[in-house]
Design an enzyme around this catalytic site. Sequence first.
Site, PDB file in Angstrom:
ATOM      1  N   SER A  65       0.857  -1.199   0.000  1.00  0.00           N
ATOM      2  CA  SER A  65       0.000   0.000   0.000  1.00  0.00           C
ATOM      3  C   SER A  65       0.885   1.238   0.000  1.00  0.00           C
ATOM      4  O   SER A  65       2.073   1.165  -0.333  1.00  0.00           O
ATOM      5  CB  SER A  65      -0.932  -0.030   1.206  1.00  0.00           C
ATOM      6  OG  SER A  65      -1.952   0.942   1.065  1.00  0.00           O
ATOM      7  N   ASN A  66       0.335   2.374   0.355  1.00  0.00           N
ATOM      8  CA  ASN A  66       1.095   3.635   0.403  1.00  0.00           C
ATOM      9  C   ASN A  66       0.474   4.515   1.487  1.00  0.00           C
ATOM     10  O   ASN A  66      -0.606   4.223   1.998  1.00  0.00           O
ATOM     11  CB  ASN A  66       1.077   4.306  -0.983  1.00  0.00           C
ATOM     12  CG  ASN A  66      -0.332   4.630  -1.418  1.00  0.00           C
ATOM     13  OD1 ASN A  66      -1.000   5.449  -0.802  1.00  0.00           O
ATOM     14  ND2 ASN A  66      -0.819   3.953  -2.457  1.00  0.00           N
ATOM     15  N   PRO A  67       1.141   5.630   1.840  1.00  0.00           N
ATOM     16  CA  PRO A  67       0.670   6.392   3.014  1.00  0.00           C
ATOM     17  C   PRO A  67      -0.480   7.368   2.754  1.00  0.00           C
ATOM     18  O   PRO A  67      -0.751   8.224   3.604  1.00  0.00           O
ATOM     19  CB  PRO A  67       1.915   7.176   3.452  1.00  0.00           C
ATOM     20  CG  PRO A  67       2.935   7.008   2.395  1.00  0.00           C
ATOM     21  CD  PRO A  67       2.411   6.161   1.310  1.00  0.00           C
ATOM     22  N   SER A  68      -1.185   7.248   1.640  1.00  0.00           N
ATOM     23  CA  SER A  68      -2.273   8.200   1.390  1.00  0.00           C
ATOM     24  C   SER A  68      -3.283   8.171   2.541  1.00  0.00           C
ATOM     25  O   SER A  68      -3.731   7.101   2.963  1.00  0.00           O
ATOM     26  CB  SER A  68      -2.975   7.843   0.079  1.00  0.00           C
ATOM     27  OG  SER A  68      -4.153   8.600  -0.044  1.00  0.00           O
ATOM     28  N   ALA A  85      -4.627   7.259  -4.410  1.00  0.00           N
ATOM     29  CA  ALA A  85      -3.259   6.811  -4.695  1.00  0.00           C
ATOM     30  C   ALA A  85      -3.346   5.308  -4.941  1.00  0.00           C
ATOM     31  O   ALA A  85      -3.226   4.499  -4.015  1.00  0.00           O
ATOM     32  CB  ALA A  85      -2.350   7.121  -3.519  1.00  0.00           C
TER      33      ALA A  85
END
Length: 395
Positions: free
Chosen positions: A205-208, A272
């Site tokens: 995943s990503n930090p959005s 994102a």
Amino acid sequence: MNLIVAASGGVAALKTPTLIRRLEEAGHKVRVAATEAAFHFITPLSLAVAAGSEVFDQASWFKADGQAKHIDLARWADALIVSPATADALASAAQARADDVISALCISGIPKIIWVPAMNTAMWQHPLVQKNVETLKTIGHAFLGPVSGNLAAKGEAAGIGRMLEPEEIVAALPSLFKSQDLSGKHVLVSAGPTREYLDPVRFISNPSSGKMGYAMAEAALARGAKVTLITGPSALTPPVSANTQKVETALDMLEALKGSFASCDILVMTAAVADWRAKHVATEKQPKMGEEQTLELIRTPDILSTLKPLRSKQIMVGFAMETDKGVERAADKASRKGLDFICLNYPTQEGTSFGGDDNQITVVKPNGDSEKLARMSKRAIADIILDKALALKQS
Ligand code: C5P
């Protein structure tokens, strides 16, 4: 603003003093009114202390002092907030009865009337209650909530009918006074990250945080749009009036967006979306093996490019995060993904972008034209994006 907060007779009247305090903290002047039924739940003194002024109730209304208090109050007020609003208060107002302080105020010329209902699910959903709600909406009355949640009666299952919290009422208030230039328009917003699972407990995943997308949804609602919010996992609470669909993976997000794309006027794709997903998703948690592990990844579908051929009347807006050659790369993305414009931002600037309340964007068109905006709150940026999208829609 000058606000009258009026309590009718429900257990949620206990929250009225907090609402008065929060409104005053937000810079409003507040006077208070209450029906006789409200005093079964809250004392006149608690309301008077919270407001710092006399309560407008049946007793003060009929004091022989030669004043038409409901008319004086109505002339002073910019808006009346009925909180909590019971089925009985709605019925009296819908019939213009004027036999209690709230229904009398409702027909005394206050420019804006806002209902904050609180009642049992069965009562709220009753066709006669809903008929009264519709009658009041037809003449321009606004409604904040109710929402689903725990209800007052002991042992009652959670359901629709719970009153908004005082903080939510204060936050939603400005939206009711905005220009309704998106009324009749459907705005579709994607927000947050996606999760691409490797096995049932691990994902890429990503930090959005979802803040930009949720701000977009709030801004569009405030301007009268119908809003569908397709959101990846986020800790934020979606705006109550949005049609929110929670998704996890890029594939789920694509399917959800496809479902609403045909009917939308404006798509703002702030999500994102993860670029890669596991080629094989294990159905069981994978044990640790050795010191190194190789993952086989495949590309997720590019959602915007997939929607591009389905486009008819939609204005399409994307976001691009770049660290280098920003405008050039963003223009190329806008052109490849079929966007009207793309909002370029940088992950490296302090206080902006991922998780921050502010952002600084450059609006880039597919032909490379660009406009750098100042750093501002994500909510303010959302309004500028909507201004631009609406101008294109109308051109
Ligand atoms: O190519 P890049 O990921 O930088 O493009 C960003 C824009 O494309 C964003 O609006 C994002 O929501 C969208 N996107 C998409 N599908 C993907 C990846 C990104 O629609 N698989």
